[in-house]
Design an enzyme around this catalytic site. Structure first.
Site, mmCIF file in Angstrom:
data_model
loop_
_atom_site.group_PDB
_atom_site.id
_atom_site.type_symbol
_atom_site.label_atom_id
_atom_site.label_comp_id
_atom_site.label_asym_id
_atom_site.label_seq_id
_atom_site.Cartn_x
_atom_site.Cartn_y
_atom_site.Cartn_z
ATOM 1 N N GLU A 120 0.672 -1.536 0.307
ATOM 2 C CA GLU A 120 -0.422 0.056 -0.114
ATOM 3 C C GLU A 120 0.816 1.513 0.180
ATOM 4 O O GLU A 120 1.802 1.363 0.999
ATOM 5 C CB GLU A 120 -1.046 0.183 1.156
ATOM 6 C CG GLU A 120 -1.774 1.630 0.986
ATOM 7 C CD GLU A 120 -2.843 1.280 2.562
ATOM 8 O OE1 GLU A 120 -3.115 1.733 2.615
ATOM 9 O OE2 GLU A 120 -2.202 0.773 3.835
ATOM 10 N N LYS A 126 -8.555 3.333 -2.532
ATOM 11 C CA LYS A 126 -9.356 2.828 -1.462
ATOM 12 C C LYS A 126 -10.930 3.540 -0.804
ATOM 13 O O LYS A 126 -10.609 4.907 -1.130
ATOM 14 C CB LYS A 126 -8.374 3.468 -0.362
ATOM 15 C CG LYS A 126 -8.390 2.323 1.034
ATOM 16 C CD LYS A 126 -7.314 3.305 1.793
ATOM 17 C CE LYS A 126 -7.642 2.310 3.153
ATOM 18 N NZ LYS A 126 -6.254 2.418 3.720
ATOM 19 N N CYS A 146 -5.430 -2.615 3.000
ATOM 20 C CA CYS A 146 -5.337 -2.817 4.233
ATOM 21 C C CYS A 146 -6.479 -2.888 5.017
ATOM 22 O O CYS A 146 -7.023 -4.008 4.972
ATOM 23 C CB CYS A 146 -4.864 -0.595 4.761
ATOM 24 S SG CYS A 146 -4.239 -0.906 5.994
#
Length: 406
Positions: A43, A157, A195
């Site tokens: 990430e 995200k 994540c």
């Protein structure tokens, strides 16, 4: 059926965007030398994960120094030539390079083209986290880069965690779209959850619904508990899981401002060996253990009484080792800001490679038989026969959940 080889690593972001791209190119070449077909990187690998900074922001105040720190972070983000598009970007138009003038050779800062060249030159399918800038906002994103077709997809995200929301905008769930490619005659349906999106059951379900057999989890979470989640996802989705997290040395992230955001990689020599199958095993570096005398007295019965807490060994006044207890929940060895922990997991929850702790240079990999995903569907298919879709109905705004073929 032939197997494919999936790999991952735990590299730290370089001091500049150009340096990180050079490191990425080196990783891709090394992956190719190990015959790795798909390589996942962490990430925010390009652009940096802003660990340890709040850009000076507190409720009611944003000082100039913090704003300048954010501006420097913004400078290191990549411009992929996409639009804001309500957090979704331009979708297929961006992928097919149908934005802008037809004679426009490069739209953005050239990072997309550089990633496509690295994939093409090495023959490795690249999936990497990056910080994307567009319309004055930053998005934590992931790009899928095919060595033959170039970029075939990108996602942003959906839910930045905690104070990540201070610097990253929310992406659209429409970007959860899975992509498909053919490697060694095998159809690979892959998608990434970034994540702590992996802790969101609806995000996971949105990927399962699309019939993926390779689940990717670039992250910044270096806790022991993370591997448990990856194993759960493997079993739950009956898919192979690859996770990647940076291993960042403490001496590489010292200082203030942008140096914390984009730490310099240490080039310390790594001890390692190779198995007969070609797997690289990183060996722990030898480091002397320091001991300090603990302050204590003994009572008349011979019982030792600790007088104060020793900062070195973390012993409290009750004699409990508080540092050891903390490490059980938040493991962080001396010398590391982030310990990594990249891994590869099977559809039955078995750990095939990793976790890769405290190794910012090595590559781990495993050969996977995608038919295992089908075999696993005999008794568990969370988007099909095990979903009770006659009673539960699942949909995502802006996202076509029609399953991809195997």
């Amino acid at each position: 059926m032939p197997t494919i080889r999936v790999g991952t690593a735990s590299p730290a972001t370089g001091p500049t965007k150009a340096a990180t791209l050079r490191d990425l190119s080196d990783l891709a070449r090394r992956a190719a030398s190990h015959s790795i077909d798909i390589l996942l990187l962490p990430e925010a690998y390009i652009g940096g994960y802003p660990r340890g900074t709040a850009f000076g922001a507190v409720i009611g105040d944003r000082p100039f120094e913090g704003r300048e720190e954010f501006a420097k972070y913004f400078d290191q983000a990549v411009d992929l030539g996409d639009t804001v598009g309500g957090g979704a970007g331009a979708g297929s138009k961006w992928v097919k390079k149908e934005l802008g003038d037809n004679d426009e050779a490069v739209r953005g800062d050239g990072t997309r083209e550089e990633l496509e060249k690295i994939a093409s030159d090495t023959g490795v399918f690249l999936v990497t986290g990056l910080i994307e800038k567009t319309g004055g906002s930053l998005y934590c994103a992931v790009v899928y880069v095919c060595p033959k077709a170039g970029v075939i997809g990108k996602r942003r995200k959906v839910m930045p965690t905690g104070t990540e929301r201070l610097c990253w905008a929310q992406g659209s769930p429409a970007t959860l779209k899975a992509v498909s490619t053919i490697i060694r005659g095998q159809r690979v349906n892959l998608a990434a959850a970034i994540c702590w999106e992996n802790y969101m059951p609806f995000v996971r379900q949105a990927l399962y619904e699309q019939n993926i057999n390779l689940y990717l989890a670039p992250t910044a979470d270096g806790r022991d508990a993370w591997l448990s989640l990856m194993r759960t996802i493997g079993v739950e989705g009956r898919c192979f899981v690859v996770s990647s997290n940076m291993a960042v040395r403490k001496d590489a992230s010292a200082g203030a401002g942008s140096s914390r955001v984009s730490p310099t990689r240490s080039r310390a020599r790594r001890n390692s060996t190779f198995t007969d199958e070609g797997f690289e095993i990183a060996l722990p570096s030898a480091s002397p253990t320091r001991h300090r005398r603990r302050k204590s007295v003994f009572d008349d019965d011979g019982n030792e009484i600790v007088l104060c807490c020793d900062e070195e060994n973390g012993v409290d006044q009750n004699g409990a080792n508080s540092k050891a207890q903390n490490r059980q929940h938040f493991p962080k060895a001396d010398g590391w800001v982030s310990r990594g922990g990249s891994s590869v997991v099977s559809p039955y929850g078995d750990v095939l490679a990793g976790p890769q702790w405290e190794d910012d240079e090595g590559i781990i990999f495993a050969d996977i038989d995608l038919r295992e995903c089908i075999r696993g569907r005999l008794d568990l298919d969370t988007a099909g026969h095990y979903s009770r879709n006659d009673s539960f109905h699942f949909s995502v705004d802006g996202l076509d959940l029609d399953p991809l073929p195997y």
